[in-house]
Design a protein around this motif. Structure first.
Motif, mmCIF file in Angstrom:
data_model
loop_
_atom_site.group_PDB
_atom_site.id
_atom_site.type_symbol
_atom_site.label_atom_id
_atom_site.label_comp_id
_atom_site.label_asym_id
_atom_site.label_seq_id
_atom_site.Cartn_x
_atom_site.Cartn_y
_atom_site.Cartn_z
ATOM 1 N N GLU A 235 0.873 -1.163 0.000
ATOM 2 C CA GLU A 235 0.000 0.000 0.000
ATOM 3 C C GLU A 235 0.916 1.220 0.000
ATOM 4 O O GLU A 235 1.689 1.415 0.929
ATOM 5 N N VAL A 236 0.844 1.988 -1.067
ATOM 6 C CA VAL A 236 1.796 3.079 -1.255
ATOM 7 C C VAL A 236 1.099 4.425 -1.049
ATOM 8 O O VAL A 236 0.030 4.671 -1.628
ATOM 9 N N ALA A 237 1.694 5.276 -0.216
ATOM 10 C CA ALA A 237 1.110 6.603 0.037
ATOM 11 C C ALA A 237 1.317 7.500 -1.176
ATOM 12 O O ALA A 237 2.395 7.519 -1.766
ATOM 13 N N THR B 236 -3.847 6.479 -0.464
ATOM 14 C CA THR B 236 -2.969 5.370 -0.843
ATOM 15 C C THR B 236 -3.511 4.654 -2.080
ATOM 16 O O THR B 236 -4.693 4.750 -2.393
ATOM 17 N N THR C 270 -2.437 11.947 7.250
ATOM 18 C CA THR C 270 -2.676 10.685 6.546
ATOM 19 C C THR C 270 -2.801 10.941 5.039
ATOM 20 O O THR C 270 -3.551 11.823 4.624
ATOM 21 N N TYR C 271 -2.070 10.174 4.274
ATOM 22 C CA TYR C 271 -2.068 10.341 2.820
ATOM 23 C C TYR C 271 -3.042 9.362 2.149
ATOM 24 O O TYR C 271 -3.331 8.299 2.701
ATOM 25 N N SER D 85 8.386 6.264 -7.473
ATOM 26 C CA SER D 85 7.027 6.053 -6.996
ATOM 27 C C SER D 85 6.207 7.326 -7.180
ATOM 28 O O SER D 85 5.033 7.263 -7.540
#
Ligand SMILES: Nc1nc2c(ncn2[C@@H]2O[C@H](COP(=O)(O)OP(=O)(O)OP(=O)(O)O)[C@@H](O)[C@H]2O)c(=O)[nH]1
Ligand SMILES: [Mg+2]
Length: 347
Positions: free
Chosen positions: A38-40, A62, A59-60, A250
């Motif tokens: 799970e990538v922010a 995702t 919180t970003y 990313s």
């Protein structure tokens, strides 16, 4: 939102997965089991909003990236198990090898990106063709040939038989709804990742092919970018500059993926939380409320909305309310990228 990396063996899927997941993932290697990360999604607006609410947790948004397990047989055709797994995903990223390296054998014995892309797309088209044909036979048996569904599937089936993609068929929303239950692979957003490596074959032909097919494109130096991604963030810049890149893999990939998936981010902000949420472009305030919590959707009254830049320049909600820049919007309001929303609800 889950995006799967698919491709021929040794195309560099796991290497690219590691570059996207950064320090979070281990090294390369063949895999029998799918791995997910799970990538922010980087978003500098979060930091700026946080200055207004310094006690808040940040919180970003995702996205989930999946390194799909071994997928292809000898001739490069995707296995039925892999195809079934792909149907559950929101988007597919096709990894195509362009890097030259005698130490890494190619399953088809030569590096030929145009051929490999064609193979992968043919696998996807053929799988969709089989689904369409099965359904068509069933409709005939049920005697419902005169319906809209039959007509549409017949048209799509002809397209697929020639190796075409459903995504390029220009379907209208009604038609898309009609076929949504089939989870067609070629109807999903497809993103082409060309893995150039440090030494590469000519990629112009495969890029041209991708553009003709309307595929989104992302070019990567798989192994080098994976190595850079494992470094602390501060040290990455100099190495990236050497490759002529301005941002980490990313970041660039996620920007492209957001675009391909037609996503936007809206924000929520308060003393406790400053947060970004992904949302399909064109969604209403009601949908946005549901993204946060189903209760907010059920009891939705109104949304307080303000563009992020405006909230920052006003210096907070109280000032924005006073000056009238904080708007009240109803459930049909179409949320814009960067909107800061406060949902008023009552259950
Ligand atoms: N020279 C070079 N080698 C690379 C590059 N990217 C990947 N490789 C190598 O190619 C081999 C296969 O890469 P993987 O990332 O494991 O490929 P994969 O698609 O995950 O392969 P499977 O999981 O077996 O299907 C590994 O030895 C990698 O180190 C690159 O940019 N340059
Ligand atoms: Mg792998």
């Amino acid at each position: 939102m889950e995006t799967g990396l698919i491709g021929l063996p040794s195309a560099g899927k796991t290497t690219i997965f590691s570059a996207l997941a950064g320090g979070a993932a281990g090294g390369a290697g063949g895999g029998r089991r799918s791995r997910i990360a799970e990538v922010a999604v980087p978003d500098e607006r979060i930091g700026k909003l946080w200055e207004l609410f310094p006690t808040a947790k940040r919180t970003y948004a995702t996205v989930v990236i999946k390194d799909m397990a071994v997928q292809a047989g000898e001739k490069g055709a995707l296995t039925p198990a892999a195809l079934a797994e792909m149907r559950t995903l929101d988007a597919l990223a096709l990894v195509i090898r362009a890097f030259l390296d005698p130490a890494v054998p190619h399953p088809l014995e030569s590096v030929d990106p145009v051929r490999d892309l064609r193979r992968l797309l043919d696998s996807l088209s053929f799988a969709d063709y089989a689904v369409a044909e099965t359904r068509l036979e069933r409709i005939v048996k049920e005697g419902k040939k005169s319906g809209k569904e039959y007509q549409l599937l017949e048209q799509l089936s002809a397209r697929l038989a020639e190796g075409g993609l459903i995504s390029g068929a220009g379907l209208n929303p009604d038609e898309l709804r009609l076929i949504s239950g089939f989870s067609f692979l070629t109807a999903k957003p497809l993103l082409l990742i060309v893995n150039e490596g440090e030494s590469t074959v000519e990629v112009a032909p495969v890029l041209k092919q991708a553009r003709t097919l309307g595929l989104d494109l992302f070019v990567i130096h798989g192994r080098q970018e994976m190595e850079i991604a494992q470094l602390p963030r501060e040290e990455q810049q100099a190495f990236l500059a050497d490759l002529g890149l301005e941002a980490p893999t990313s970041d660039r990939f996620l920007r492209q993926l957001y675009h391909s998936l037609k996503l936007i981010s809206f924000l929520t902000a308060g003393e406790k939380d400053v947060r970004a949420w992904s949302l399909p472009r064109g969604s209403t305030a009601l949908k946005a409320a549901g993204r946060i919590h189903t209760d907010l959707e059920k009891g939705f009254i109104r949304a307080e909305a303000i563009a992020f830049e405006q909230l920052v320049s006003e210096g907070g909600f109280a000032q924005a309310r006073k000056s009238g820049t904080l708007r009240l919007e109803g459930k049909e309001y179409v949320v814009q990228d960067g909107d800061v929303l406060t949902i008023r609800f009552n259950l």
